[in-house]
Design a protein around this motif. Structure first.
Motif, PDB file in Angstrom:
ATOM      1  N   THR A 399       0.857  -1.185   0.000  1.00  0.00           N
ATOM      2  CA  THR A 399       0.000   0.000   0.000  1.00  0.00           C
ATOM      3  C   THR A 399       0.896   1.239   0.000  1.00  0.00           C
ATOM      4  O   THR A 399       2.129   1.127   0.113  1.00  0.00           O
ATOM      5  N   PRO A 400       0.314   2.439  -0.087  1.00  0.00           N
ATOM      6  CA  PRO A 400       1.134   3.660   0.029  1.00  0.00           C
ATOM      7  C   PRO A 400       1.831   3.799   1.365  1.00  0.00           C
ATOM      8  O   PRO A 400       2.740   4.634   1.512  1.00  0.00           O
ATOM      9  N   LEU A 401       1.443   2.991   2.370  1.00  0.00           N
ATOM     10  CA  LEU A 401       2.064   3.079   3.691  1.00  0.00           C
ATOM     11  C   LEU A 401       2.926   1.861   4.032  1.00  0.00           C
ATOM     12  O   LEU A 401       3.388   1.736   5.162  1.00  0.00           O
ATOM     13  N   SER A 402       3.143   0.978   3.071  1.00  0.00           N
ATOM     14  CA  SER A 402       3.954  -0.209   3.335  1.00  0.00           C
ATOM     15  C   SER A 402       5.400   0.011   2.905  1.00  0.00           C
ATOM     16  O   SER A 402       5.706   0.887   2.097  1.00  0.00           O
ATOM     17  N   CYS A 403       6.284  -0.783   3.488  1.00  0.00           N
ATOM     18  CA  CYS A 403       7.681  -0.871   3.062  1.00  0.00           C
ATOM     19  C   CYS A 403       8.467   0.421   3.203  1.00  0.00           C
ATOM     20  O   CYS A 403       9.263   0.790   2.332  1.00  0.00           O
ATOM     21  N   TYR A 404       8.277   1.115   4.325  1.00  0.00           N
ATOM     22  CA  TYR A 404       9.189   2.205   4.654  1.00  0.00           C
ATOM     23  C   TYR A 404      10.486   1.632   5.231  1.00  0.00           C
ATOM     24  O   TYR A 404      11.525   2.285   5.222  1.00  0.00           O
ATOM     25  N   HIS A 405      10.417   0.403   5.782  1.00  0.00           N
ATOM     26  CA  HIS A 405      11.581  -0.264   6.345  1.00  0.00           C
ATOM     27  C   HIS A 405      11.957  -1.466   5.485  1.00  0.00           C
ATOM     28  O   HIS A 405      11.113  -2.048   4.790  1.00  0.00           O
ATOM     29  N   PHE A 406      13.211  -1.824   5.539  1.00  0.00           N
ATOM     30  CA  PHE A 406      13.719  -2.875   4.662  1.00  0.00           C
ATOM     31  C   PHE A 406      13.428  -4.268   5.214  1.00  0.00           C
ATOM     32  O   PHE A 406      13.721  -4.583   6.366  1.00  0.00           O
ATOM     33  N   THR A 407      12.843  -5.089   4.360  1.00  0.00           N
ATOM     34  CA  THR A 407      12.747  -6.539   4.548  1.00  0.00           C
ATOM     35  C   THR A 407      12.904  -7.134   3.160  1.00  0.00           C
ATOM     36  O   THR A 407      12.722  -6.435   2.157  1.00  0.00           O
ATOM     37  N   PRO A 408      13.256  -8.407   3.054  1.00  0.00           N
ATOM     38  CA  PRO A 408      13.386  -9.002   1.713  1.00  0.00           C
ATOM     39  C   PRO A 408      12.135  -8.823   0.863  1.00  0.00           C
ATOM     40  O   PRO A 408      12.224  -8.543  -0.337  1.00  0.00           O
ATOM     41  N   ASP A 409      10.945  -8.981   1.463  1.00  0.00           N
ATOM     42  CA  ASP A 409       9.709  -8.832   0.703  1.00  0.00           C
ATOM     43  C   ASP A 409       9.472  -7.383   0.280  1.00  0.00           C
ATOM     44  O   ASP A 409       8.747  -7.120  -0.682  1.00  0.00           O
ATOM     45  N   CYS A 410      10.069  -6.470   1.026  1.00  0.00           N
ATOM     46  CA  CYS A 410       9.830  -5.048   0.763  1.00  0.00           C
ATOM     47  C   CYS A 410      10.883  -4.410  -0.133  1.00  0.00           C
ATOM     48  O   CYS A 410      10.805  -3.210  -0.420  1.00  0.00           O
ATOM     49  N   GLN A 411      11.844  -5.168  -0.587  1.00  0.00           N
ATOM     50  CA  GLN A 411      12.958  -4.562  -1.307  1.00  0.00           C
ATOM     51  C   GLN A 411      12.505  -3.775  -2.537  1.00  0.00           C
ATOM     52  O   GLN A 411      12.950  -2.644  -2.774  1.00  0.00           O
ATOM     53  N   LYS A 412      11.606  -4.353  -3.332  1.00  0.00           N
ATOM     54  CA  LYS A 412      11.216  -3.687  -4.573  1.00  0.00           C
ATOM     55  C   LYS A 412      10.534  -2.350  -4.315  1.00  0.00           C
ATOM     56  O   LYS A 412      10.835  -1.342  -4.972  1.00  0.00           O
ATOM     57  N   GLN A 413       9.609  -2.322  -3.360  1.00  0.00           N
ATOM     58  CA  GLN A 413       8.923  -1.061  -3.088  1.00  0.00           C
ATOM     59  C   GLN A 413       9.871  -0.052  -2.447  1.00  0.00           C
ATOM     60  O   GLN A 413       9.828   1.138  -2.779  1.00  0.00           O
ATOM     61  N   LEU A 414      10.738  -0.513  -1.539  1.00  0.00           N
ATOM     62  CA  LEU A 414      11.672   0.411  -0.904  1.00  0.00           C
ATOM     63  C   LEU A 414      12.646   0.992  -1.931  1.00  0.00           C
ATOM     64  O   LEU A 414      12.941   2.192  -1.909  1.00  0.00           O
TER      65      LEU A 414
END
Length: 580
Positions: A399-414
């Motif tokens: 979402t627009p509020l997801s992935c402000y912090h790094f995790t493997p699943d969040c790498q692309k959005q971050l």
């Protein structure tokens, strides 16, 4: 005129081609090739027996070439698949139709023209090939191309086609001509209108058992007189006297490939009386007609127009996640040339749209160029039998509020967030691109959207392929962002304020931003009630609040004096760390 594509490859070409072979087991390869071959046979039957084209010529040719490639990958001794021409034609051609081979580009045309003289270029009229047989000046046979050796007798239809002379003035016992039945056009622009399915309409009218009104709109272009005069000019003059004047009008003497390219380009954009799909270059001298065989003619070649769309094989499916959490599906393709671009990727759109296309690795797709030269997926022309779907991301997690912090699943959005805030209109981190962020994320140090502010030059250097000098430059650019005004940091957080609202902000610090309510946000230009409520909701998010707290601890946004103090403190901390 039938185009026969030569698929023979040199050893070097095959090595390059084999690198593109699918990673299939022999059993799967056999199954995939069998399915595609059966489909090609069905299309052959529909086209040659019923006069209908279930697929475009380009789609057919692309899949035929793909089957040939697969056969080379898995059945090196197998013969190339050949179009299944009807064998039931009852009438033999007095002179076989050889077809013409297709050349890839201008370079290939120039190579073919070497050591040849008396060359002529004609438009490659897109129609249905036939033989006309005149005996003692009277038309006695009109034969469809069929398999090149024999075809269907269409003489009864000739009387319904005013463009075909039923008799000619000739002292020759037999006159055998080869040509193209085509649908007459008025000021046809090939570059704009394309093929218009003209060939299929002609084939349908000729194969129909009933007399079609379309027959009166059919004309003929004679491109071959196997045993005619050796001099092309004499040949064209005689054809004109017999009523076949199009050949003389549209035959041009050429010296080299530049001449051919000039006429090809001119005819592509000119007003023509027929549909074309390229040009044919003829050598005036050729052997006697009795020696002609299908696929054996080397005295004429075709150079087709670059299609407005090309086919490619899907190598893999990627799921791109943007900074706002929007998921887009991207197909990685076998590189293809389209106009002046090499296309390697095409964006399909949303997950829903991808599911509608039902496209995965191994499928064959058609690509075109949309506005501003952006590759566009037109359609899927072949799907592999074994459907191995890739694992797709869960849209609910982004979402627009997801992935402000790094995790493997969040790498692309971050990474998308980081790449965006590098832009000149946001924090203006010059020289820091997506590839830089990816390298930095490979090492510990970046844990959230703004943690790069605390990196030292040594930590940046530790990232792959970044020299100490380059690391120093990046570190300096990172620190310069501290002087950016508050509105830019709000923008970097992804708060969806319009540009005019950002410019109208008079707040001097984060506390006043966090104290704003719906009414005060709505007072800014371009901010309505719905957007104001959305902004208030975002600023209550725990992750986003933690980032704001981090920026406050970093003294951001900083005044000039604060910035200088911060840089000195950072340098001192580095020196102390090095001593220890």
């Amino acid at each position: 005129m039938l185009i026969t594509t030569a698929f023979s490859l040199s050893a070097a070409q095959f090595d390059k081609q084999s690198a593109q072979c699918p990673a299939w087991t022999p059993a799967r390869a056999h199954n995939e090739m069998s399915q595609l071959q059966q489909q090609l046979q069905k299309w052959d039957d529909a086209y040659y027996r019923e006069g209908v084209s279930p697929v475009t010529d380009n789609d057919y040719d692309s899949l035929l070439q793909r089957l040939s490639q697969w056969q080379r990958c898995f059945e090196s001794s197998a013969a190339d698949y050949q179009s299944q021409l009807p064998s039931g034609g009852s009438t033999f051609h007095p002179v076989a139709h050889t077809g013409v081979k297709k050349l890839r580009d201008k370079l290939a045309v120039g190579y073919w023209m070497q050591n040849r003289d008396d060359l002529w270029v004609q438009p490659k009229v897109d129609g249905v090939a036939v033989s006309l047989v005149y005996r003692h000046g009277k038309l006695v046979s009109l034969i469809s191309r069929g398999d090149g050796l024999r075809g269907e007798e269409w003489l009864a239809k000739a009387a319904m086609i005013p463009a075909i002379p039923l008799s000619i003035e000739s002292e020759l016992e037999d006159v055998i001509l080869q040509g193209e039945l085509f649908l007459k056009m008025s000021d046809h622009h090939q570059a704009i209108a394309g093929g218009k399915n003209a060939r299929a309409q002609v084939a349908g009218a000729m194969m129909s058992k009933k007399a079609s009104p379309l027959l009166t709109e059919i004309a003929i272009f004679i491109w071959g007189w196997p045993d005619g005069p050796s001099d092309m000019a004499d040949r064209l003059q005689q054809l004109t006297q017999w009523g076949f004047d199009l050949a003389a009008q549209w035959s041009k003497s050429v010296k080299d490939e530049d001449d051919v390219a000039g006429w090809r380009n001119r005819w592509f954009h000119a007003q023509l009386p027929f549909v074309t799909d390229g040009v044919v270059i003829h050598q005036a001298s050729r052997p006697k007609g009795k020696s002609w065989l299908p696929g054996q003619g080397d005295w004429a070649v075709a150079w087709k127009y670059q299609p407005p769309e090309v086919s490619s094989e899907v190598l893999s499916v990627d799921f791109s996640i943007g900074r706002t959490g929007k998921i887009a599906v991207v197909l990685n393709l076998q590189p293809v040339q389209l106009d002046d671009k090499t296309v390697r990727r095409v964006n399909v759109g949303s997950l829903t749209r991808w599911r509608e296309y039902d496209v995965i690795a191994g499928d064959q797709v058609i690509i075109s160029l949309a506005g501003q030269g952006i590759p566009k997926l037109e359609r899927v022309i072949w799907r592999v039998t074994e459907r191995d779907y890739p694992q797709q991301p869960d849209a609910a997690n982004f979402t627009p509020l997801s992935c402000y912090h790094f995790t493997p699943d969040c790498q692309k959005q971050l990474v998308a967030r980081l790449n965006w805030l590098s832009q000149k209109s946001v924090l203006d981190i010059a020289g820091v691109q997506r590839s830089t962020w990816l390298r930095l994320l490979e090492k510990p140090g970046i844990t959230h959207l703004f943690s790069w502010l605390t990196l030292t030059p040594e930590q940046i250097t530790a990232a792959a392929s970044i020299s100490p000098e380059r690391a120093e430059q990046i570190w300096h650019r990172f620190n310069l962002t501290r002087q950016q005004p508050l509105r830019r940091w709000i923008h970097a957080l992804g708060i969806p304020l319009p540009r005019k609202a950002l410019n109208a902000l008079t707040d001097s610090g984060w506390d006043s931003i966090l104290q704003r309510n719906v009414q005060t946000w709505q007072a800014l230009p371009g901010v309505g009630n719905v957007l104001a409520q959305r902004i208030v909701m975002m600023l209550q998010d725990t992750e986003l609040r933690s980032l704001i707290t981090f920026l406050q601890h970093q003294g951001i946004p900083a005044t000039t004096s604060m910035f200088r103090v911060r840089v000195v403190e950072n340098r001192q901390a580095e020196t102390e760390a090095q001593r220890q």
